[in-house]
Motif scaffolding. Structure first.
Motif, PDB file in Angstrom:
ATOM      1  N   VAL A  47     -29.733 -29.007  14.309  1.00 43.62           N
ATOM      2  CA  VAL A  47     -29.092 -30.094  15.051  1.00 43.62           C
ATOM      3  C   VAL A  47     -27.614 -29.738  15.139  1.00 43.62           C
ATOM      4  N   TYR A  48     -27.124 -29.627  16.357  1.00 46.05           N
ATOM      5  CA  TYR A  48     -25.745 -29.250  16.626  1.00 46.05           C
ATOM      6  C   TYR A  48     -24.924 -30.472  17.019  1.00 46.05           C
ATOM      7  N   TYR A  49     -23.676 -30.484  16.588  1.00 45.13           N
ATOM      8  CA  TYR A  49     -22.749 -31.581  16.894  1.00 45.13           C
ATOM      9  C   TYR A  49     -21.555 -31.039  17.659  1.00 45.13           C
ATOM     10  N   ARG A  50     -21.106 -31.831  18.633  1.00 48.38           N
ATOM     11  CA  ARG A  50     -19.925 -31.491  19.429  1.00 48.38           C
ATOM     12  C   ARG A  50     -19.168 -32.780  19.718  1.00 48.38           C
ATOM     13  N   GLU A 104     -18.716 -26.478  18.565  1.00 49.18           N
ATOM     14  CA  GLU A 104     -20.026 -27.025  18.218  1.00 49.18           C
ATOM     15  C   GLU A 104     -20.460 -26.406  16.899  1.00 49.18           C
ATOM     16  N   ARG A 136     -21.273 -40.054  15.063  1.00 48.33           N
ATOM     17  CA  ARG A 136     -22.070 -40.173  16.285  1.00 48.33           C
ATOM     18  C   ARG A 136     -22.182 -41.636  16.708  1.00 48.33           C
ATOM     19  N   SER A 158     -24.873 -35.178   6.695  1.00 49.50           N
ATOM     20  CA  SER A 158     -25.642 -35.871   7.733  1.00 49.50           C
ATOM     21  C   SER A 158     -25.250 -37.339   7.842  1.00 49.50           C
ATOM     22  N   LEU A 217     -21.931 -37.428   9.677  1.00 47.56           N
ATOM     23  CA  LEU A 217     -22.122 -37.083  11.087  1.00 47.56           C
ATOM     24  C   LEU A 217     -22.784 -38.222  11.847  1.00 47.56           C
ATOM     25  N   CYS A 275     -23.583 -26.779  13.608  1.00 45.32           N
ATOM     26  CA  CYS A 275     -24.797 -27.429  13.128  1.00 45.32           C
ATOM     27  C   CYS A 275     -24.566 -27.954  11.719  1.00 45.32           C
ATOM     28  N   ASP A 315     -24.925 -35.135  19.606  1.00 37.50           N
ATOM     29  CA  ASP A 315     -25.742 -34.115  18.959  1.00 37.50           C
ATOM     30  C   ASP A 315     -26.814 -33.628  19.911  1.00 37.50           C
ATOM     31  N   ARG A 316     -27.351 -32.472  19.592  1.00 39.12           N
ATOM     32  CA  ARG A 316     -28.488 -31.921  20.324  1.00 39.12           C
ATOM     33  C   ARG A 316     -29.323 -31.111  19.351  1.00 39.12           C
ATOM     34  N   ARG A 317     -30.615 -31.102  19.595  1.00 41.65           N
ATOM     35  CA  ARG A 317     -31.529 -30.354  18.744  1.00 41.65           C
ATOM     36  C   ARG A 317     -31.899 -29.053  19.448  1.00 41.65           C
TER      37      ARG A 317
END
Length: 115
Positions: free
Chosen positions: A67-70, A28, A53, A46, A49, A30, A60-62
């Protein structure tokens, strides 16, 4: 269900390929970490990403201002296998990106329960 053409089209751009492989390798990241690792601007990172997505490869999650991406855990096993093999076989190609990330000052701190 994601198809092979969708996966390969998503990864055909170098920025998207590097970001996806770094995320696959490290779990993960950011946006700011990817900016550092890829040595690129926030709008460019961004934008790529967001495309990954929308194609279903990343989630993603905030967390606060970050903002994190996995990788999307719902991806088929063959996608995870392709990313794993590609990451392992191309460590030299990603070396500079990983090094920049390891040298990054003030990396964001993740909540222990999230990561």
């Amino acid at each position: 269900m994601i198809t092979p053409p969708e996966v390969f089209k998503s990864l055909a751009d170098e920025t998207r390929a590097r970001a996806t492989l770094l995320i696959a390798h490290l779990g993960e990241l950011c946006v700011c970490e990817l900016m550092c690792a890829l040595n690129d601007s926030q709008p460019k990172i961004s934008r790529h990403l967001a495309q990954l997505r929308s194609n279903g490869l990343l989630l993603d999650r905030r967390q606060g201002q970050w903002v994190y991406y996995r990788l999307n855990p719902g991806l088929p096993a063959w996608v995870h296998e392709i990313l794993q093999v590609t990451t392992q076989a191309n460590a030299r190609w990603l070396h500079d990106n990983v090094s920049r990330l390891q040298d990054m000052d003030a990396r964001p701190v993740r909540d222990a329960a999230c990561c």
